[in-house]
Design a protein around this motif. Structure first.
Motif, short mmCIF file in Angstrom:
data_model
loop_
_atom_site.label_atom_id
_atom_site.label_comp_id
_atom_site.label_asym_id
_atom_site.label_seq_id
_atom_site.Cartn_x
_atom_site.Cartn_y
_atom_site.Cartn_z
N UNK A 93 40.84 51.22 37.71
CA UNK A 93 40.81 52.13 36.56
C UNK A 93 41.21 53.53 37.02
N UNK A 94 42.08 54.15 36.25
CA UNK A 94 42.55 55.51 36.53
C UNK A 94 42.25 56.36 35.31
N UNK A 95 41.66 57.52 35.53
CA UNK A 95 41.36 58.45 34.43
C UNK A 95 42.68 58.74 33.69
N UNK A 96 42.67 58.72 32.35
CA UNK A 96 43.91 58.87 31.59
C UNK A 96 44.79 60.05 32.01
N UNK A 97 44.21 61.21 32.28
CA UNK A 97 45.06 62.35 32.64
C UNK A 97 45.73 62.21 34.00
N UNK A 98 45.30 61.23 34.81
CA UNK A 98 45.90 61.00 36.12
C UNK A 98 46.81 59.78 36.15
N UNK A 99 46.93 59.08 35.05
CA UNK A 99 47.78 57.89 35.02
C UNK A 99 49.24 58.30 35.15
N UNK A 100 50.02 57.42 35.77
CA UNK A 100 51.45 57.66 35.96
C UNK A 100 51.79 58.56 37.12
N UNK A 101 50.83 58.83 38.01
CA UNK A 101 51.07 59.72 39.15
C UNK A 101 51.04 58.99 40.49
N UNK A 102 51.02 57.67 40.47
CA UNK A 102 51.03 56.90 41.70
C UNK A 102 49.65 56.66 42.29
N UNK A 103 48.59 57.06 41.59
CA UNK A 103 47.24 56.90 42.12
C UNK A 103 46.83 55.43 42.12
N UNK A 104 47.17 54.71 41.07
CA UNK A 104 46.88 53.27 41.04
C UNK A 104 47.59 52.55 42.17
N UNK A 105 48.83 52.92 42.44
CA UNK A 105 49.59 52.33 43.54
C UNK A 105 48.88 52.60 44.87
N UNK A 106 48.45 53.82 45.07
CA UNK A 106 47.78 54.18 46.33
C UNK A 106 46.47 53.42 46.49
N UNK A 107 45.69 53.32 45.42
CA UNK A 107 44.45 52.56 45.49
C UNK A 107 44.73 51.08 45.80
N UNK A 108 45.72 50.52 45.15
CA UNK A 108 46.05 49.12 45.38
C UNK A 108 46.51 48.90 46.82
N UNK A 109 47.36 49.78 47.33
CA UNK A 109 47.81 49.64 48.72
C UNK A 109 46.63 49.69 49.68
N UNK A 110 45.68 50.58 49.41
CA UNK A 110 44.52 50.72 50.29
C UNK A 110 43.63 49.48 50.22
N UNK A 111 43.38 48.95 49.03
CA UNK A 111 42.50 47.78 48.94
C UNK A 111 43.20 46.55 49.51
N UNK A 112 44.50 46.42 49.34
CA UNK A 112 45.22 45.29 49.92
C UNK A 112 45.19 45.36 51.45
N UNK A 113 45.30 46.57 51.98
CA UNK A 113 45.18 46.74 53.43
C UNK A 113 43.78 46.36 53.90
N UNK A 114 42.76 46.73 53.15
CA UNK A 114 41.39 46.34 53.49
C UNK A 114 41.24 44.82 53.47
N UNK A 115 41.82 44.18 52.47
CA UNK A 115 41.77 42.72 52.42
C UNK A 115 42.40 42.11 53.68
N UNK A 116 43.57 42.62 54.07
CA UNK A 116 44.23 42.11 55.28
C UNK A 116 43.34 42.31 56.50
N UNK A 117 42.71 43.49 56.59
CA UNK A 117 41.83 43.77 57.72
C UNK A 117 40.63 42.82 57.75
N UNK A 118 40.24 42.31 56.60
CA UNK A 118 39.13 41.36 56.51
C UNK A 118 39.59 39.91 56.69
N UNK A 119 40.89 39.72 56.93
CA UNK A 119 41.43 38.38 57.19
C UNK A 119 42.02 37.67 55.99
N UNK A 120 42.14 38.35 54.87
CA UNK A 120 42.72 37.70 53.69
C UNK A 120 44.23 37.53 53.86
#
Length: 166
Positions: A93-120
């Protein structure tokens, strides 16, 4: 190709620098973020039980991430290790005034990296069939539609099930 490489290529192919101008800090969600996360959930009509946020914070700290912009909580992602080799995105979830600024992409990249670090080796998520912006974000990260869940959401809307290899 790793999601970060996909993002780099997409960035080179035309994401406007102005979209990414905000200094974004991605970090584990802290207890002090929980009230703001609930506020964002209400703003984007998530409607999740507040206890879910506390449970993710407590039981899945490596994959419960927050994005801060100028000291404000701009968004968050709740993820968890679903199976020995699979991560699952529960809620982005991204606060409406921050949508479209790449924040969702950055969060997704970070969580996917965490998944890989956990062996996913892969990740799964559900997305509303009407949410084209989110579907585009996930597709850019390598997620593909693998199925549909009729009446998945409380309002009766169906969800696409999307999966990606990590």
């Amino acid at each position: 190709m790793w999601p970060e490489e996909l993002f780099e290529r997409q960035h080179d192919d035309g994401i406007k620098e102005a979209v990414l101008k905000d200094a974004v800090i991605i970090r584990r969600m802290s207890a002090s973020d929980l009230n703001a996360a609930l506020e964002i959930d209400r703003e984007v009509f998530g409607g999740y039980d507040p206890n879910i946020f506390a449970a993710f914070y407590e039981y899945h700290p490596a994959t419960t991430l927050a994005a801060k912009v100028n000291g404000d909580l701009a968004g968050f992602v709740l993820g968890f290790k679903h199976a020995p080799f699979e991560g699952r995105i529960f809620w982005l979830a991204i606060r409406p005034q921050y949508q479209g600024r790449g924040i969702g992409m950055r969060l997704m990249l970070a969580v996917l990296k965490s998944f890989r670090n956990l062996g996913a080796l892969g990740a799964t998520l559900e997305v509303r069939v009407s949410n084209r912006k989110a579907q585009s974000l996930y597709s850019n990260l390598g997620f593909q539609i693998r199925g549909i869940c009729p009446s998945y959401y409380s309002d009766g809307e169906a969800a696409f099930v999307m999966k990606a290899r990590l």
